[in-house]
Write a protein that holds these residues in place. Structure first.
Motif, PDB file in Angstrom:
ATOM      1  N   ARG A 380      29.762 100.209  55.870  1.00 29.70           N
ATOM      2  CA  ARG A 380      28.815 100.018  54.778  1.00 29.70           C
ATOM      3  C   ARG A 380      28.211 101.349  54.346  1.00 29.70           C
ATOM      4  NH1 ARG A 380      28.071  94.455  52.985  1.00 29.70           N
ATOM      5  NH2 ARG A 380      29.260  93.244  54.514  1.00 29.70           N
ATOM      6  N   ASP A 381      27.906 101.452  53.074  1.00 37.31           N
ATOM      7  CA  ASP A 381      27.346 102.666  52.492  1.00 37.31           C
ATOM      8  C   ASP A 381      25.932 102.368  51.995  1.00 37.31           C
ATOM      9  OD1 ASP A 381      26.734 104.976  51.176  1.00 37.31           O
ATOM     10  OD2 ASP A 381      28.362 104.886  49.731  1.00 37.31           O
ATOM     11  N   LEU A 382      24.941 102.970  52.663  1.00 41.06           N
ATOM     12  CA  LEU A 382      23.555 102.799  52.228  1.00 41.06           C
ATOM     13  C   LEU A 382      23.249 103.838  51.153  1.00 41.06           C
ATOM     14  CD1 LEU A 382      21.326 102.182  55.381  1.00 41.06           C
ATOM     15  CD2 LEU A 382      21.603 100.696  53.408  1.00 41.06           C
ATOM     16  N   ILE A 383      23.200 103.381  49.924  1.00 42.57           N
ATOM     17  CA  ILE A 383      22.923 104.286  48.820  1.00 42.57           C
ATOM     18  C   ILE A 383      21.958 103.610  47.863  1.00 42.57           C
ATOM     19  CG2 ILE A 383      24.871 103.507  47.396  1.00 42.57           C
ATOM     20  CD1 ILE A 383      25.201 106.470  46.563  1.00 42.57           C
ATOM     21  N   TYR A 384      21.142 104.403  47.204  1.00 38.53           N
ATOM     22  CA  TYR A 384      20.121 103.842  46.319  1.00 38.53           C
ATOM     23  C   TYR A 384      20.774 103.197  45.102  1.00 38.53           C
ATOM     24  CZ  TYR A 384      15.762 103.376  43.749  1.00 38.53           C
ATOM     25  OH  TYR A 384      14.683 102.868  43.077  1.00 38.53           O
ATOM     26  N   ASP A 395      29.839  97.526  50.721  1.00 39.24           N
ATOM     27  CA  ASP A 395      31.004  97.412  51.605  1.00 39.24           C
ATOM     28  C   ASP A 395      32.103  98.338  51.096  1.00 39.24           C
ATOM     29  OD1 ASP A 395      33.088  96.752  53.221  1.00 39.24           O
ATOM     30  OD2 ASP A 395      33.170  94.638  52.667  1.00 39.24           O
ATOM     31  N   THR A 396      32.268  99.489  51.721  1.00 38.46           N
ATOM     32  CA  THR A 396      33.285 100.458  51.285  1.00 38.46           C
ATOM     33  C   THR A 396      34.680 100.049  51.716  1.00 38.46           C
ATOM     34  OG1 THR A 396      33.048 101.806  53.288  1.00 38.46           O
ATOM     35  CG2 THR A 396      31.593 102.321  51.443  1.00 38.46           C
ATOM     36  N   THR A 397      34.779  99.134  52.683  1.00 41.09           N
ATOM     37  CA  THR A 397      36.085  98.746  53.214  1.00 41.09           C
ATOM     38  C   THR A 397      36.952  98.085  52.158  1.00 41.09           C
ATOM     39  OG1 THR A 397      34.906  98.338  55.296  1.00 41.09           O
ATOM     40  CG2 THR A 397      37.184  97.629  55.198  1.00 41.09           C
ATOM     41  N   ILE A 398      36.360  97.466  51.141  1.00 44.47           N
ATOM     42  CA  ILE A 398      37.160  96.799  50.106  1.00 44.47           C
ATOM     43  C   ILE A 398      37.970  97.801  49.293  1.00 44.47           C
ATOM     44  CG2 ILE A 398      35.541  94.891  49.953  1.00 44.47           C
ATOM     45  CD1 ILE A 398      34.443  96.122  47.390  1.00 44.47           C
ATOM     46  N   LYS A 399      37.623  99.095  49.395  1.00 40.73           N
ATOM     47  CA  LYS A 399      38.395 100.106  48.683  1.00 40.73           C
ATOM     48  C   LYS A 399      39.621 100.548  49.485  1.00 40.73           C
ATOM     49  CE  LYS A 399      34.524 102.021  46.055  1.00 40.73           C
ATOM     50  NZ  LYS A 399      33.770 103.260  45.720  1.00 40.73           N
TER      51      LYS A 399
END
Length: 403
Positions: A380-384, A395-399
Protein backbone atom coordinates in the motif's frame (compact mmCIF):
# COMPACT_ATOMS: atom_id res chain seq x y z
CA UNK A 1 31.49 -15.48 21.87
CA UNK A 2 30.15 -18.06 19.48
CA UNK A 3 31.85 -18.51 16.10
CA UNK A 4 28.98 -20.54 14.72
CA UNK A 5 26.88 -18.99 11.99
CA UNK A 6 23.23 -18.97 13.03
CA UNK A 7 20.65 -20.64 10.81
CA UNK A 8 18.79 -17.34 10.58
CA UNK A 9 20.25 -13.86 10.94
CA UNK A 10 19.03 -10.29 10.61
CA UNK A 11 21.01 -7.93 8.33
CA UNK A 12 20.93 -4.14 8.63
CA UNK A 13 22.70 -1.52 6.53
CA UNK A 14 24.49 1.18 8.53
CA UNK A 15 25.53 4.36 6.71
CA UNK A 16 27.77 7.11 8.01
CA UNK A 17 29.58 10.01 6.38
CA UNK A 18 27.23 9.80 3.40
CA UNK A 19 29.40 7.34 1.45
CA UNK A 20 30.60 4.64 3.85
CA UNK A 21 28.42 1.64 4.65
CA UNK A 22 28.49 -1.33 6.98
CA UNK A 23 26.28 -4.38 6.97
CA UNK A 24 25.41 -5.48 10.50
CA UNK A 25 24.65 -9.15 11.13
CA UNK A 26 22.49 -9.86 14.17
CA UNK A 27 22.72 -13.55 15.02
CA UNK A 28 22.24 -15.72 18.09
CA UNK A 29 23.63 -13.46 20.87
CA UNK A 30 26.24 -11.81 18.65
CA UNK A 31 26.60 -8.91 16.20
CA UNK A 32 29.11 -9.02 13.34
CA UNK A 33 30.12 -6.35 10.86
CA UNK A 34 30.85 -6.25 7.12
CA UNK A 35 32.46 -3.48 5.08
CA UNK A 36 34.37 -3.13 1.80
CA UNK A 37 32.97 -6.45 0.55
CA UNK A 38 34.36 -8.38 3.48
CA UNK A 39 33.99 -9.15 7.16
CA UNK A 40 35.48 -6.69 9.66
CA UNK A 41 38.40 -8.22 11.54
CA UNK A 42 40.37 -7.04 14.54
CA UNK A 43 43.88 -8.41 14.64
CA UNK A 44 43.63 -11.94 13.29
CA UNK A 45 40.05 -12.58 14.46
CA UNK A 46 36.61 -11.78 13.11
CA UNK A 47 35.32 -8.75 15.00
CA UNK A 48 32.04 -9.36 16.80
CA UNK A 49 30.33 -8.19 19.99
CA UNK A 50 28.01 -9.97 22.37
CA UNK A 51 24.31 -9.18 22.39
CA UNK A 52 21.30 -10.40 24.41
CA UNK A 53 19.22 -11.17 21.31
CA UNK A 54 18.61 -14.85 20.77
CA UNK A 55 17.24 -16.32 17.55
CA UNK A 56 13.76 -16.48 19.08
CA UNK A 57 14.08 -12.77 19.94
CA UNK A 58 14.97 -11.88 16.38
CA UNK A 59 12.53 -13.94 14.35
CA UNK A 60 8.75 -14.46 14.55
CA UNK A 61 8.11 -17.93 13.09
CA UNK A 62 4.35 -17.42 12.97
CA UNK A 63 4.32 -14.02 11.23
CA UNK A 64 7.54 -14.71 9.27
CA UNK A 65 8.98 -11.30 10.17
CA UNK A 66 11.94 -9.98 12.13
CA UNK A 67 11.02 -8.81 15.64
CA UNK A 68 13.90 -6.33 15.89
CA UNK A 69 13.23 -2.84 14.52
CA UNK A 70 15.99 -0.25 14.08
CA UNK A 71 16.31 3.52 13.67
CA UNK A 72 19.58 5.31 12.90
CA UNK A 73 20.71 8.76 14.01
CA UNK A 74 24.27 9.60 12.93
CA UNK A 75 26.57 6.99 14.54
CA UNK A 76 23.84 5.65 16.84
CA UNK A 77 21.49 2.81 15.95
CA UNK A 78 18.38 2.58 18.14
CA UNK A 79 17.21 -1.02 18.58
CA UNK A 80 13.52 -1.61 19.33
CA UNK A 81 12.35 -4.85 20.92
CA UNK A 82 9.76 -5.55 23.61
CA UNK A 83 12.37 -7.22 25.87
CA UNK A 84 15.22 -4.72 25.50
CA UNK A 85 15.77 -1.00 24.95
CA UNK A 86 19.27 -0.62 23.48
CA UNK A 87 21.52 1.54 21.34
CA UNK A 88 24.39 0.38 19.18
CA UNK A 89 26.98 3.12 18.74
CA UNK A 90 29.94 3.21 16.37
CA UNK A 91 33.00 4.74 18.07
CA UNK A 92 35.33 3.27 15.46
CA UNK A 93 35.34 0.61 12.75
CA UNK A 94 36.34 -1.98 15.35
CA UNK A 95 34.80 -0.27 18.36
CA UNK A 96 31.03 -0.76 18.50
CA UNK A 97 29.21 -0.62 21.83
CA UNK A 98 25.80 -2.06 22.70
CA UNK A 99 24.34 -0.10 25.63
CA UNK A 100 21.06 0.38 27.46
CA UNK A 101 18.95 3.31 26.28
CA UNK A 102 18.19 5.24 29.48
CA UNK A 103 15.28 7.68 29.32
CA UNK A 104 15.15 10.73 31.58
CA UNK A 105 12.18 12.26 33.44
CA UNK A 106 9.51 9.98 32.01
CA UNK A 107 7.36 8.87 30.35
CA UNK A 108 4.92 8.27 33.19
CA UNK A 109 2.42 5.56 34.05
CA UNK A 110 -1.13 6.39 35.16
CA UNK A 111 -1.59 8.46 38.31
CA UNK A 112 -2.36 6.48 41.48
CA UNK A 113 -6.11 6.16 42.14
CA UNK A 114 -5.95 4.30 45.47
CA UNK A 115 -5.77 5.59 49.06
CA UNK A 116 -2.10 4.58 49.34
CA UNK A 117 0.16 7.44 50.36
CA UNK A 118 3.90 7.77 49.81
CA UNK A 119 6.02 10.04 51.98
CA UNK A 120 9.57 11.25 51.39
CA UNK A 121 12.16 11.50 54.18
CA UNK A 122 13.99 14.43 52.59
CA UNK A 123 14.14 16.80 49.65
CA UNK A 124 17.52 16.13 48.00
CA UNK A 125 20.22 13.47 47.70
CA UNK A 126 19.39 9.91 48.74
CA UNK A 127 16.04 9.70 50.51
CA UNK A 128 13.69 7.02 51.85
CA UNK A 129 10.22 6.64 50.31
CA UNK A 130 7.65 5.00 52.56
CA UNK A 131 4.26 3.77 51.35
CA UNK A 132 1.19 3.13 53.48
CA UNK A 133 0.60 -0.26 51.81
CA UNK A 134 2.62 -2.88 49.92
CA UNK A 135 3.32 -1.40 46.49
CA UNK A 136 7.04 -1.91 45.79
CA UNK A 137 8.54 -4.92 44.02
CA UNK A 138 12.29 -5.50 44.09
CA UNK A 139 12.61 -7.13 40.69
CA UNK A 140 10.30 -4.64 38.99
CA UNK A 141 11.03 -1.27 40.62
CA UNK A 142 14.77 -0.93 41.23
CA UNK A 143 15.95 1.55 38.60
CA UNK A 144 12.42 2.86 38.04
CA UNK A 145 11.41 6.52 38.21
CA UNK A 146 8.81 7.78 40.68
CA UNK A 147 7.14 11.19 41.04
CA UNK A 148 5.30 12.56 44.08
CA UNK A 149 2.97 15.52 43.53
CA UNK A 150 1.36 17.94 45.95
CA UNK A 151 -2.43 17.60 46.01
CA UNK A 152 -5.12 20.17 46.91
CA UNK A 153 -2.36 22.58 47.82
CA UNK A 154 -3.49 25.79 49.54
CA UNK A 155 -0.27 27.78 49.08
CA UNK A 156 -1.06 31.36 48.09
CA UNK A 157 0.25 32.83 44.82
CA UNK A 158 2.83 35.60 44.71
CA UNK A 159 1.40 39.07 44.13
CA UNK A 160 2.92 42.54 43.96
CA UNK A 161 2.71 44.99 46.88
CA UNK A 162 1.88 42.35 49.50
CA UNK A 163 3.38 42.08 52.98
CA UNK A 164 5.36 38.86 53.58
CA UNK A 165 7.58 37.53 56.34
CA UNK A 166 10.87 35.69 56.02
CA UNK A 167 10.12 31.97 55.57
CA UNK A 168 6.76 32.49 53.85
CA UNK A 169 6.21 30.22 50.83
CA UNK A 170 4.30 31.44 47.76
CA UNK A 171 3.76 30.09 44.24
CA UNK A 172 4.52 31.67 40.88
CA UNK A 173 3.90 29.86 37.55
CA UNK A 174 3.53 26.56 39.46
CA UNK A 175 6.90 27.04 41.13
CA UNK A 176 7.35 27.45 44.88
CA UNK A 177 9.49 30.19 46.42
CA UNK A 178 10.52 30.85 50.03
CA UNK A 179 10.94 34.45 51.20
CA UNK A 180 14.53 35.01 52.31
CA UNK A 181 13.71 38.47 53.63
CA UNK A 182 10.49 40.07 54.82
CA UNK A 183 8.78 43.23 53.65
CA UNK A 184 6.46 44.38 50.89
CA UNK A 185 6.81 42.50 47.59
CA UNK A 186 8.06 44.30 44.51
CA UNK A 187 6.79 44.29 40.93
CA UNK A 188 9.01 41.60 39.32
CA UNK A 189 7.32 38.20 39.55
CA UNK A 190 9.83 35.45 40.46
CA UNK A 191 10.39 32.95 37.65
CA UNK A 192 13.89 31.59 38.38
CA UNK A 193 14.52 27.88 38.93
CA UNK A 194 17.63 27.93 41.10
CA UNK A 195 19.13 30.05 43.85
CA UNK A 196 17.67 33.33 45.12
CA UNK A 197 16.58 36.47 43.28
CA UNK A 198 14.78 39.65 44.23
CA UNK A 199 11.34 40.68 43.03
CA UNK A 200 12.52 44.26 43.38
CA UNK A 201 12.05 44.36 47.14
CA UNK A 202 11.99 40.84 48.63
CA UNK A 203 14.50 38.06 47.96
CA UNK A 204 12.94 34.72 46.96
CA UNK A 205 14.67 31.32 47.02
CA UNK A 206 13.47 28.73 44.50
CA UNK A 207 12.31 25.72 46.57
CA UNK A 208 10.54 23.19 44.34
CA UNK A 209 7.97 22.88 41.55
CA UNK A 210 5.16 21.19 43.45
CA UNK A 211 6.53 17.71 42.84
CA UNK A 212 9.67 15.65 43.27
CA UNK A 213 11.22 13.08 40.94
CA UNK A 214 13.59 10.30 41.99
CA UNK A 215 15.02 7.01 40.76
CA UNK A 216 14.58 3.98 43.02
CA UNK A 217 18.02 2.55 43.82
CA UNK A 218 17.45 0.13 46.71
CA UNK A 219 14.55 -2.10 47.74
CA UNK A 220 14.09 -2.59 51.50
CA UNK A 221 10.62 -4.10 51.69
CA UNK A 222 7.24 -3.82 49.97
CA UNK A 223 6.58 -0.49 51.71
CA UNK A 224 10.05 1.04 51.73
CA UNK A 225 12.68 1.92 49.14
CA UNK A 226 15.65 4.24 48.86
CA UNK A 227 15.73 6.67 45.96
CA UNK A 228 18.13 9.17 44.42
CA UNK A 229 16.50 12.58 43.93
CA UNK A 230 16.47 14.04 40.41
CA UNK A 231 14.13 17.01 41.01
CA UNK A 232 13.92 18.35 44.58
CA UNK A 233 10.97 17.14 46.64
CA UNK A 234 8.64 19.44 48.61
CA UNK A 235 9.60 19.35 52.29
CA UNK A 236 7.63 16.80 54.31
CA UNK A 237 5.55 15.63 51.35
CA UNK A 238 3.12 12.74 51.93
CA UNK A 239 0.63 12.25 49.14
CA UNK A 240 -1.70 9.88 47.28
CA UNK A 241 -0.90 11.82 44.12
CA UNK A 242 2.05 9.77 42.87
CA UNK A 243 3.05 7.95 39.69
CA UNK A 244 5.70 5.49 38.59
CA UNK A 245 7.80 5.74 35.48
CA UNK A 246 6.13 3.84 32.65
CA UNK A 247 9.03 1.54 31.80
CA UNK A 248 10.43 -0.93 34.31
CA UNK A 249 12.16 -4.30 34.51
CA UNK A 250 8.94 -6.27 33.95
CA UNK A 251 7.33 -4.04 31.32
CA UNK A 252 7.34 -4.32 27.55
CA UNK A 253 9.67 -1.82 25.96
CA UNK A 254 8.89 0.14 22.77
CA UNK A 255 8.72 -2.11 19.75
CA UNK A 256 9.02 0.74 17.25
CA UNK A 257 10.62 4.18 17.21
CA UNK A 258 11.57 7.00 14.88
CA UNK A 259 12.27 10.74 14.84
CA UNK A 260 9.57 13.34 14.31
CA UNK A 261 9.96 17.12 14.46
CA UNK A 262 13.18 16.90 16.47
CA UNK A 263 11.65 14.43 18.93
CA UNK A 264 12.17 10.72 19.55
CA UNK A 265 8.85 8.93 19.05
CA UNK A 266 8.18 5.56 20.73
CA UNK A 267 5.24 3.28 19.92
CA UNK A 268 4.25 1.10 22.88
CA UNK A 269 1.58 -1.54 23.52
CA UNK A 270 0.08 -0.84 26.94
CA UNK A 271 -2.65 -2.42 29.05
CA UNK A 272 -4.86 0.59 28.31
CA UNK A 273 -4.22 0.58 24.57
CA UNK A 274 -1.61 1.71 22.09
CA UNK A 275 0.30 4.88 22.96
CA UNK A 276 2.90 7.02 21.23
CA UNK A 277 5.38 8.80 23.51
CA UNK A 278 7.38 11.69 22.06
CA UNK A 279 10.39 13.21 23.82
CA UNK A 280 11.09 16.85 24.51
CA UNK A 281 11.96 18.85 21.43
CA UNK A 282 15.71 18.70 20.67
CA UNK A 283 16.33 16.44 23.71
CA UNK A 284 15.83 12.90 22.45
CA UNK A 285 16.21 10.93 25.71
CA UNK A 286 14.25 13.40 27.88
CA UNK A 287 10.55 12.62 28.36
CA UNK A 288 9.71 15.36 30.89
CA UNK A 289 6.03 16.28 30.43
CA UNK A 290 6.48 19.54 32.35
CA UNK A 291 9.34 21.90 33.07
CA UNK A 292 9.48 23.13 36.66
CA UNK A 293 5.74 22.68 36.96
CA UNK A 294 4.82 24.28 33.63
CA UNK A 295 3.60 22.43 30.53
CA UNK A 296 5.53 24.07 27.70
CA UNK A 297 5.33 23.53 23.96
CA UNK A 298 8.73 21.83 23.93
CA UNK A 299 7.74 19.33 26.68
CA UNK A 300 7.21 15.63 26.00
CA UNK A 301 3.97 14.50 24.38
CA UNK A 302 1.81 11.41 24.95
CA UNK A 303 -0.71 10.52 22.23
CA UNK A 304 -3.07 7.56 22.85
CA UNK A 305 -4.21 5.81 19.67
CA UNK A 306 -7.94 5.69 20.31
CA UNK A 307 -10.32 3.55 18.26
CA UNK A 308 -13.25 1.17 18.58
CA UNK A 309 -10.83 -1.72 17.89
CA UNK A 310 -7.83 -3.02 19.77
CA UNK A 311 -4.58 -2.07 18.05
CA UNK A 312 -1.09 -3.53 18.31
CA UNK A 313 2.01 -1.67 17.18
CA UNK A 314 3.41 -2.55 13.75
CA UNK A 315 5.52 0.44 12.63
CA UNK A 316 6.20 4.18 12.73
CA UNK A 317 7.21 6.32 9.77
CA UNK A 318 7.95 10.03 9.49
CA UNK A 319 6.66 12.31 6.76
CA UNK A 320 5.06 15.72 7.02
CA UNK A 321 3.05 13.89 9.71
CA UNK A 322 3.90 10.89 11.90
CA UNK A 323 2.37 7.73 10.39
CA UNK A 324 1.39 4.89 12.75
CA UNK A 325 0.80 1.36 11.51
CA UNK A 326 -1.14 -1.18 13.58
CA UNK A 327 -2.51 -4.67 13.04
CA UNK A 328 -5.99 -3.27 12.43
CA UNK A 329 -5.44 0.11 10.83
CA UNK A 330 -3.33 3.12 10.00
CA UNK A 331 -3.25 6.54 11.68
CA UNK A 332 -1.28 9.72 11.57
CA UNK A 333 -0.29 12.11 14.36
CA UNK A 334 -0.27 15.84 13.67
CA UNK A 335 -1.18 19.17 15.22
CA UNK A 336 -4.78 19.91 16.17
CA UNK A 337 -4.38 23.55 15.15
CA UNK A 338 -2.33 24.24 12.04
CA UNK A 339 0.00 27.19 12.26
CA UNK A 340 0.82 26.47 15.92
CA UNK A 341 3.76 24.43 17.17
CA UNK A 342 3.38 20.70 17.78
CA UNK A 343 3.35 20.06 21.52
CA UNK A 344 1.52 18.53 24.51
CA UNK A 345 -1.60 20.63 23.98
CA UNK A 346 -1.54 20.58 20.19
CA UNK A 347 -1.31 16.94 19.10
CA UNK A 348 -3.92 14.47 17.90
CA UNK A 349 -4.20 11.05 16.24
CA UNK A 350 -6.24 10.84 13.04
CA UNK A 351 -7.47 7.50 11.60
CA UNK A 352 -6.61 6.80 7.95
CA UNK A 353 -7.93 3.34 7.17
CA UNK A 354 -8.73 -0.13 8.53
CA UNK A 355 -6.37 -1.97 6.18
CA UNK A 356 -3.98 -3.14 8.90
CA UNK A 357 -0.25 -3.74 8.57
CA UNK A 358 2.32 -6.50 8.83
CA UNK A 359 5.26 -5.85 11.17
CA UNK A 360 7.60 -4.85 8.34
CA UNK A 361 9.23 -1.41 8.33
CA UNK A 362 7.77 0.83 5.58
CA UNK A 363 9.89 2.14 2.72
CA UNK A 364 9.92 5.85 1.92
CA UNK A 365 10.31 6.96 -1.70
CA UNK A 366 10.13 10.73 -2.11
CA UNK A 367 6.69 11.66 -0.74
CA UNK A 368 5.43 8.07 -0.75
CA UNK A 369 5.28 5.69 2.22
CA UNK A 370 4.96 2.06 1.14
CA UNK A 371 3.83 -0.59 3.64
CA UNK A 372 2.74 -4.24 3.54
CA UNK A 373 -0.85 -5.06 4.51
CA UNK A 374 -1.56 -7.36 7.46
CA UNK A 375 -1.99 -10.43 5.24
CA UNK A 376 1.30 -9.85 3.43
CA UNK A 377 -0.46 -9.89 0.03
CA UNK A 378 -0.51 -6.23 -1.06
CA UNK A 379 1.78 -3.22 -0.90
CA UNK A 380 0.00 0.00 0.00
CA UNK A 381 1.08 3.56 -0.75
CA UNK A 382 0.24 6.19 1.87
CA UNK A 383 0.02 9.40 -0.10
CA UNK A 384 -2.03 12.55 0.37
CA UNK A 385 -5.25 12.60 -1.63
CA UNK A 386 -6.51 16.06 -2.56
CA UNK A 387 -9.88 14.59 -3.51
CA UNK A 388 -10.31 13.14 0.01
CA UNK A 389 -8.33 15.90 1.73
CA UNK A 390 -6.57 13.13 3.61
CA UNK A 391 -4.23 10.18 3.26
CA UNK A 392 -5.26 7.19 1.16
CA UNK A 393 -3.58 3.74 1.37
CA UNK A 394 -3.61 3.08 -2.39
CA UNK A 395 -3.12 -0.58 -3.41
CA UNK A 396 -0.04 -0.45 -5.67
CA UNK A 397 -0.14 -4.21 -6.26
CA UNK A 398 -2.90 -3.82 -8.88
CA UNK A 399 -0.28 -2.22 -11.13
CA UNK A 400 1.81 -5.38 -11.07
CA UNK A 401 0.62 -7.30 -14.14
CA UNK A 402 2.68 -10.32 -13.10
CA UNK A 403 0.69 -10.72 -9.85
Amino acid sequence: MSNKVASRVFLKKFMFGGTTAFILEFGNQYIRFYANQGQVVKGDAIYEIESPYKIEDLWDNEEKVCKLMVTQNADVLYLWHKKYMKTLTRYGNTDWRLEDLVLKNGPWDNMNTTDTTISASGTTGTITLTASSDIFDEERDVGRLIRLNLYNDSTKPWAASKTVSAGDILTSDNKYYTAVTGGTTGSQKPTHTEGSRSDGAVDWRYTHSGYGVAKIILYKDAKTVEASVINDFPKGISTTNWEFGFFHNKSEYPTHGTFFRNRLALLVNTSSGLKCFLSKSDDLDNFADKEHGEVLTECAVTVPILSDQAHEARWLSTGDVLFVGTNNGEFYIDTMTSGEAFGPENAKPVPISNVGSKAIAPIKINGHTLFVDKYGTTIRDLIYSYERDGYDPFDTTIKGKHL
